[in-house]
Design a protein around this motif. Structure first.
Motif: not given
Length: 269
Positions: A103-104, A106-107, A128-129, A131-132, A135-136
Motif C-alpha cells: 500500500e505504501t 501505491v502512494d 487490500l492492495l 482496493e488501494k 482508490s487512485t
C-alpha cells in the motif's frame, strides 16, 4: 484517461536490474529509450516499488537461504533514487510506470504522478492492495500468470464496476519459459471472455524476439511486456531479460506484423 492508453503500448520492465545502483538504472533508461525513439513506438519503462521495511518480515531479513529475499534487499533503492529514475524516464519521452507491491508503494505511484499502474500476477487476489490501487482511479494493467479463473473474473468485475480502465496480459509465470510453453491461444480466450478490455502479452521466452510478438499481435494483443537489462557494463543478464539490441529486434518484428496484418480489425462480441 482514455482506455486506448493501452493501445500498442510496450512495457519495458526494469524490475531490480538496476542492482541497487542509481547510475545503472539511469543507464538502462538511456540505452533502451534510444531504441524506443529509433523505432517510433510508444513505450513505458516500468519500475518495481516495495516498502522493504514492511514488505520483508523482520524474522526473515537476515536469511541467506532464500534467493528472493536477498534479491530485493540487496538491490534496495531509496525513494529519492526512484524519483530520479521517474524523472529520467519522463525526459526520455517514455511513460513512467511501476508495479507497487504494498500500500505504501501505491502512494509513491500517486506522488510521482505515474499515469498507469501495473498489478503483478501474484497480487491478483490481494484485495487490500487492489482496493488501494483502485482508490487512485489510475488505469491499470494486470498480468494473469497462473491465476485461477474465478480470481480473474472477480478482478475484472471489480475494475469494471469502478469504471477504471484495465488491460489484461496473458502471462506465463516462468522465468524463462520455452517457446512451446507460450500458450498464445490464451490471447483468443481472454479476448472472448473479457470484451471491451485491451488484451496483452507479457513474455519471458529467451530463444526468439520476433515470432511471439508477431503472433500475439495477429491474435489481437495490443500491449506487450518484456524484462530489460544491459550488458554494456559487463554484468550478467538473466536469460529472460532483453538487451537493447534484442528490444530493437522486438520492435522491428512488431512493425512488420502490423504491416502484414493491415488495418482491418473485426469486432468481437
Amino acid at each position: 484517461m482514455e482506455r486506448n492508453i493501452f493501445e500498442n503500448l510496450f512495457v519495458l520492465e526494469m524490475a531490480s536490474n538496476h542492482l541497487g545502483k542509481l547510475e545503472r538504472g539511469l543507464q538502462i533508461v538511456r540505452e533502451h529509450s534510444r531504441i524506443v525513439r529509433f523505432n517510433n513506438v510508444r513505450a513505458a519503462i516500468k519500475l518495481q516499488f516495495r516498502d522493504l521495511d514492511s514488505f520483508v518480515h523482520k524474522d526473515f531479513r537476515d536469511r541467506e537461504d532464500t534467493r528472493y529475499i536477498r534479491r530485493v534487499l540487496d538491490t534496495r533503492l531509496g525513494k529519492d533514487d526512484y524519483a530520479t529514475l521517474v524523472e529520467a524516464i519522463t525526459k526520455s519521452n517514455c511513460i513512467p510506470m511501476a508495479t507497487p507491491f504494498d500500500e505504501t508503494s501505491v502512494d509513491w505511484c500517486v506522488e510521482f504522478g505515474l499515469p498507469i499502474i501495473k498489478i503483478a500476477s501474484a497480487d491478483s487476489n490481494d484485495w487490500l492492495l487492489l482496493e488501494k490501487i483502485a482508490s487512485t482511479r489510475k488505469p491499470c494493467i494486470i498480468s494473469f500468470g497462473g491465476t485461477p479463473l474465478k480470481d480473474m473474473d472477480d478482478v475484472v468485475t471489480f475494475f469494471e464496476n469502478r469504471n477504471i480502465p484495465l488491460a489484461i496480459n496473458h502471462c506465463v509465470a516462468a522465468y524463462p519459459h520455452e517457446e512451446n510453453e507460450a500458450e498464445l491461444e490464451q490471447i483468443d480466450y481472454l479476448r472472448d471472455r473479457y470484451p471491451g478490455h485491451t488484451i496483452g502479452y507479457s513474455c519471458h521466452e529467451y530463444r526468439d524476439w520476433t515470432m511471439s510478438v508477431a503472433i500475439a499481435y495477429a491474435k489481437g494483443a495490443r500491449t506487450f511486456e518484456r524484462h530489460i537489462d544491459i550488458d554494456s557494463d559487463g554484468a550478467e543478464v538473466a536469460p529472460y531479460s532483453s538487451r537493447p539490441r534484442q528490444i530493437d529486434d522486438w520492435f522491428k518484428a512488431f512493425h512488420r506484423a502490423v504491416a502484414f496484418c493491415g488495418t482491418a480489425r473485426p469486432n468481437r462480441k
